[in-house]
Design an enzyme around this catalytic site. Sequence first.
Site, PDB file in Angstrom:
ATOM      1  N   ASP A 122       0.831  -1.204   0.000  1.00 45.44           N
ATOM      2  CA  ASP A 122       0.000   0.000   0.000  1.00 45.44           C
ATOM      3  C   ASP A 122       0.860   1.246   0.000  1.00 45.44           C
ATOM      4  O   ASP A 122       1.505   1.554   0.997  1.00 45.44           O
ATOM      5  CB  ASP A 122      -0.895  -0.041   1.240  1.00 45.44           C
ATOM      6  N   ASP A 331      -1.599   6.909  -6.808  1.00 45.94           N
ATOM      7  CA  ASP A 331      -2.123   5.980  -5.802  1.00 45.94           C
ATOM      8  C   ASP A 331      -2.459   4.649  -6.462  1.00 45.94           C
ATOM      9  O   ASP A 331      -3.448   4.523  -7.164  1.00 45.94           O
ATOM     10  CB  ASP A 331      -3.365   6.589  -5.165  1.00 45.94           C
TER      11      ASP A 331
END
Length: 454
Positions: A122, A331
């Site tokens: 992540d 992202d």
Amino acid sequence: MEFFFCFLLLSAHLLLASSLVQFQDNGLTPKQVSIHLEVHHGQSQLNHSTTSSLEFFSPKILEKDEQRVEAIRSRFSNKNLSNIKPELVSTPLKSGLSIGSGNYYVKLGVGTPPQYSSLIVDTGSSLSWLQCQPCKGSCHPQVDPLFNPSRSKTFKKFPCSSPSCSSLKESTLNDPGCEVGSGACVYREAYGDSSFSIGYLSQDVLSLTPSETLPGFVYGCGQNNQGLFGKSSGILGLGHDKLSALAQLSTKYGYAFSYCLPTSFSASKPSKGGYLSIGSSSLAKSPFKFTPMVKNPKIPSLYSIDLTAITVAGRPLGIAASSYKVPTIVDSGTVITRLPMPVYTALKEAFVKIMSKKYKPTEGISILDTCFEGRAKEIVNVPEIGMIFQGGAALPLNGHNTLIELDEKTTCLAIAGSSGTNPIAIIGNYQQQTFNVAFDISNSKIGFAPAGCE
């Protein structure tokens, strides 16, 4: 002691999967060495012969994607979502959804001897964690055995008085807790789609390969975990923060990493397997074009850049340069790219003008409202969308990066508008697929190169 902590904060799930771990040496000095991991789409956890793209890119997944974006937007608007107190529960919570994920995962070992787990990587969060026995609250189903701390000779919990425990507020935006009786430090991590993990802040040996290890790796031993983690064991945080896995590995390999995300199985153009490389030497393998990282004091752990223009079939959108001046992040956990509404509206008009000459527009689904009749594989000659960043770096997006098939009759543009009083832009993982993306933290720049998975 059982914990339940429900709140919304920033996150991005970059589910990273690995069936092979390789160590690249080549006779380099320690900080020139890089660790190279194979990356696969998280959907590989499911049986592709029985899973359609409609089941994968369902309205439910798109709704969760939107919740994550709303949480990121709230962070930029200075909305205070921290310091929520945990509540005791008498029964376990429901486990995380057992469906696949729109992201990627990698397999690493923790403990002595190492116990291997499939961890979500992540870039939007810092603290790493994995599900641990005995799961005092709830653990979602995972493909690997639960990590058993009692089997590791090097496992330790941090006390509440430790500096690492004090660093949790900066990494998770939530105050650490302290377990009554044991004095163990309790972390609380939450994500934008209501997923969360609560457990003990711990340290152990991280095994990248059987011979390459990181002693004293700081991570969370999750006792209560719920959310869209697919069948992974937890998260490997690569955010820009001192508790992140990247920061801990940087002392040996250098403060940089790169990856290539392969296309999902439903994409019109399948790609070869992807990878994650950790280390400064990973930046030398492709002809990157870089754009400066932008320091954003509101969310310094995210990777922010400046989007300066968008073209469709080589032509600029013809909108004011000020329309692009919103917080923009790269992202890999957000699936669908978001653009400020004036930019998205202009992009939609230009894209539909060309596409509607051959394909009939149709009603949108969920957050996607630029859709056409037909299967993705039947739609050809898709106009290239160019995303241009400060300094000349660019993402030239073709059909497999722009069109997403939602059912047998509907294919949509995999980009949506970002509305509201605090618009933001997010470069999602669907647009990053098959590109080599480099994060050079030491020199504050992000680079893109084509054909990264080949």
